[in-house]
Design a protein around this motif. Structure first.
Motif, PDB file in Angstrom:
ATOM      1  N   UNK A 182       1.581  -0.236   2.798  1.00 18.09           N
ATOM      2  CA  UNK A 182       2.252   0.577   3.829  1.00 18.09           C
ATOM      3  C   UNK A 182       3.478   1.260   3.243  1.00 18.09           C
ATOM      4  N   UNK A 183       3.241   2.299   2.466  1.00 11.68           N
ATOM      5  CA  UNK A 183       4.372   3.006   1.868  1.00 11.68           C
ATOM      6  C   UNK A 183       4.187   4.511   1.835  1.00 11.68           C
ATOM      7  N   UNK A 184       3.136   5.020   2.493  1.00 10.05           N
ATOM      8  CA  UNK A 184       2.908   6.467   2.515  1.00 10.05           C
ATOM      9  C   UNK A 184       3.630   7.110   3.686  1.00 10.05           C
ATOM     10  N   UNK A 185       4.532   8.037   3.391  1.00  3.86           N
ATOM     11  CA  UNK A 185       5.144   8.834   4.448  1.00  3.86           C
ATOM     12  C   UNK A 185       4.195   9.948   4.876  1.00  3.86           C
ATOM     13  N   UNK A 186       4.491  10.527   6.034  1.00  2.00           N
ATOM     14  CA  UNK A 186       3.655  11.584   6.607  1.00  2.00           C
ATOM     15  C   UNK A 186       3.507  12.760   5.634  1.00  2.00           C
ATOM     16  N   UNK A 187       4.638  13.208   5.124  1.00  4.79           N
ATOM     17  CA  UNK A 187       4.640  14.405   4.270  1.00  4.79           C
ATOM     18  C   UNK A 187       3.842  14.163   2.986  1.00  4.79           C
ATOM     19  N   UNK A 200       9.695  10.139 -11.326  1.00  2.00           N
ATOM     20  CA  UNK A 200      11.152  10.111 -11.136  1.00  2.00           C
ATOM     21  C   UNK A 200      11.575  10.640  -9.755  1.00  2.00           C
ATOM     22  N   UNK A 201      10.781  11.502  -9.145  1.00  2.00           N
ATOM     23  CA  UNK A 201      11.145  12.038  -7.824  1.00  2.00           C
ATOM     24  C   UNK A 201      10.978  11.000  -6.726  1.00  2.00           C
ATOM     25  N   UNK A 202       9.867  10.250  -6.777  1.00  2.00           N
ATOM     26  CA  UNK A 202       9.586   9.291  -5.699  1.00  2.00           C
ATOM     27  C   UNK A 202      10.244   7.936  -5.968  1.00  2.00           C
ATOM     28  N   UNK A 203      10.295   7.547  -7.220  1.00  2.00           N
ATOM     29  CA  UNK A 203      11.119   6.400  -7.602  1.00  2.00           C
ATOM     30  C   UNK A 203      10.580   5.006  -7.342  1.00  2.00           C
ATOM     31  N   UNK A 204       9.273   4.865  -7.040  1.00  3.09           N
ATOM     32  CA  UNK A 204       8.735   3.504  -6.877  1.00  3.09           C
ATOM     33  C   UNK A 204       8.497   2.864  -8.240  1.00  3.09           C
ATOM     34  N   UNK A 205       8.675   1.548  -8.308  1.00  3.40           N
ATOM     35  CA  UNK A 205       8.307   0.812  -9.518  1.00  3.40           C
ATOM     36  C   UNK A 205       6.968   0.131  -9.272  1.00  3.40           C
ATOM     37  N   UNK A 246       6.381  -2.865  -9.789  1.00  2.00           N
ATOM     38  CA  UNK A 246       6.680  -4.156  -9.157  1.00  2.00           C
ATOM     39  C   UNK A 246       6.667  -4.047  -7.635  1.00  2.00           C
ATOM     40  N   UNK A 247       7.287  -2.973  -7.139  1.00  2.00           N
ATOM     41  CA  UNK A 247       7.351  -2.788  -5.678  1.00  2.00           C
ATOM     42  C   UNK A 247       5.966  -2.540  -5.097  1.00  2.00           C
TER      43      UNK A 247
END
Lengths: 241, 241
Positions: free
Chosen positions: A206-211, A21-26, A28-29
């Motif tokens: 390509x969906x990983x942020x630095x943090x 729930x914090x990151x919110x990816x599905x 599908x995405x």
């Protein structure tokens, strides 16, 4: 350069956290972006001008789903994909992906061995990081046929039959001699890439942020421009996270 | 070349059909691919080396959602996006998209006019093909500020305030002088593109098969390689479907 690699457990935790729930990816995405990166890697190693027939061998889990997404993008990129998907999953995303392919008249083949003869490239989307040996039927026969066919193979995330951390099966076991020409690691490489001696290795998703990457001890891959894949060094040292 | 364009009604039918049980697309998939194409168009007209600050003005509907997806991809492409999203939507996909951006520490700005001063490019993701004039508050002030700022603007699907079929508002009305430098049509151009006199026009959303496109009287755009956008001619004749 040392490749930071995710164990099966870390990879599962990372996926779980992306879809929290914090990151919110599905799903599908994430599957859409993963499958798109698979199709882009294929375009780099084998553009349609080298032969447009691509046979995607899709397993029963998410790795197979990545293959289904890739098949659709390959169609739009000018390929003639065909799909072998003997153990379809009932979840909505898998149902939807199959319908999208059928609407494009992409063939779902029944006779894998016959389809292999016609193809220019095989996509091994059978098993991903949650695979536990051995390879069960009907996928044992599928893998045997792929190895015997001596066609170029691109494996998605893990060369199927390999142990995520311990690499290829022992001499004499199915898959001991399986070495795909190409590999695309999804999100991050897994420790078994240290046994990969193929021609080219990519990373996609390509969906990983630095943090977020740092939280898992990962580096964000050096993607260029709008690319959905980055090339990694074959034979690089591996660090297990 | 004649551009085949979709009226608001045809565009709505097309979307509905893509997400029908037969075609099986989810809003998550379509929005992901649409937003990715927006980000790729931005990279073509304004690479991050020309100034990495991009301000995305996101409206309350799906057009705003495309902007939210684009913001995430822009971050991964090396931009410093910030988002103005004064009327967030409660549906799960919109909730998820906001969380993904917040996890990347992408700022959601409150003071649009102040944010405009700092930006190198504005993305107009306020209204799409279901927009009915006039522009309601707070978006009237937003659009006034965009027009006054004289920054380069890329509009998503429709220049906001324009009528999908009848084009720009009448002389003296808000938006009568609004002419974005760049436009990306999603899935297919809309009839109002005949009034578009900006620099470059793209189409994005690479998911239309030949058969499905023909059903709506459309041509599949001439996408190249793995591109998610294709460039169209500015000033081309328009055919309404």
């Amino acid at each position: 350069m040392t490749l930071k690699t995710l164990t099966a457990e870390s990879a599962a935790n990372l996926d779980k956290e992306l879809m929290s729930p914090e990151m919110g990816f599905s799903i599908d995405q994430l599957m859409e972006l993963a499958g798109l990166s698979v199709a882009q890697a294929i375009h780099k190693v084998h553009p349609p001008s080298k032969g447009a027939n691509v046979l995607l061998a899709c397993g029963p889990g998410n790795n197979g789903g990545d293959g289904l997404v890739a098949a659709r993008h390959l169609y739009h990129f000018g390929y003639k994909p065909s799909v072998f998907y003997p153990k379809p999953t009932n979840q909505p995303i898998f149902q939807g992906l199959q319908k999208q392919l059928k609407a494009l008249r992409i063939p779902f083949v029944d006779d894998f061995t016959a389809a292999l003869k016609e193809t220019d490239l095989v996509v091994d989307a059978l098993f991903g990081f949650s695979f536990k040996p051995p390879v069960r039927e009907p996928f044992d026969k599928v893998l045997e046929a792929v190895i015997a066919a001596k066609k170029e193979v691109l494996s998605v995330d893990i060369p199927s039959s390999w142990h995520v951390e311990e690499g290829p099966p022992k001499e004499g076991e199915l898959g001991a001699k399986f070495m795909p020409e190409y590999l695309i690691s999804l999100t991050a490489p897994k420790p078994c890439v240290q046994w990969f001696k193929g021609k080219r290795h990519f990373v996609g998703g390509r969906f990983l942020g630095q943090e977020f990457a740092e939280k898992f001890g990962l580096d964000v891959p050096a993607y260029e421009g709008v690319e959905q894949v980055a090339e990694l060094e074959v034979g690089a040292k591996v660090e297990k996270l």
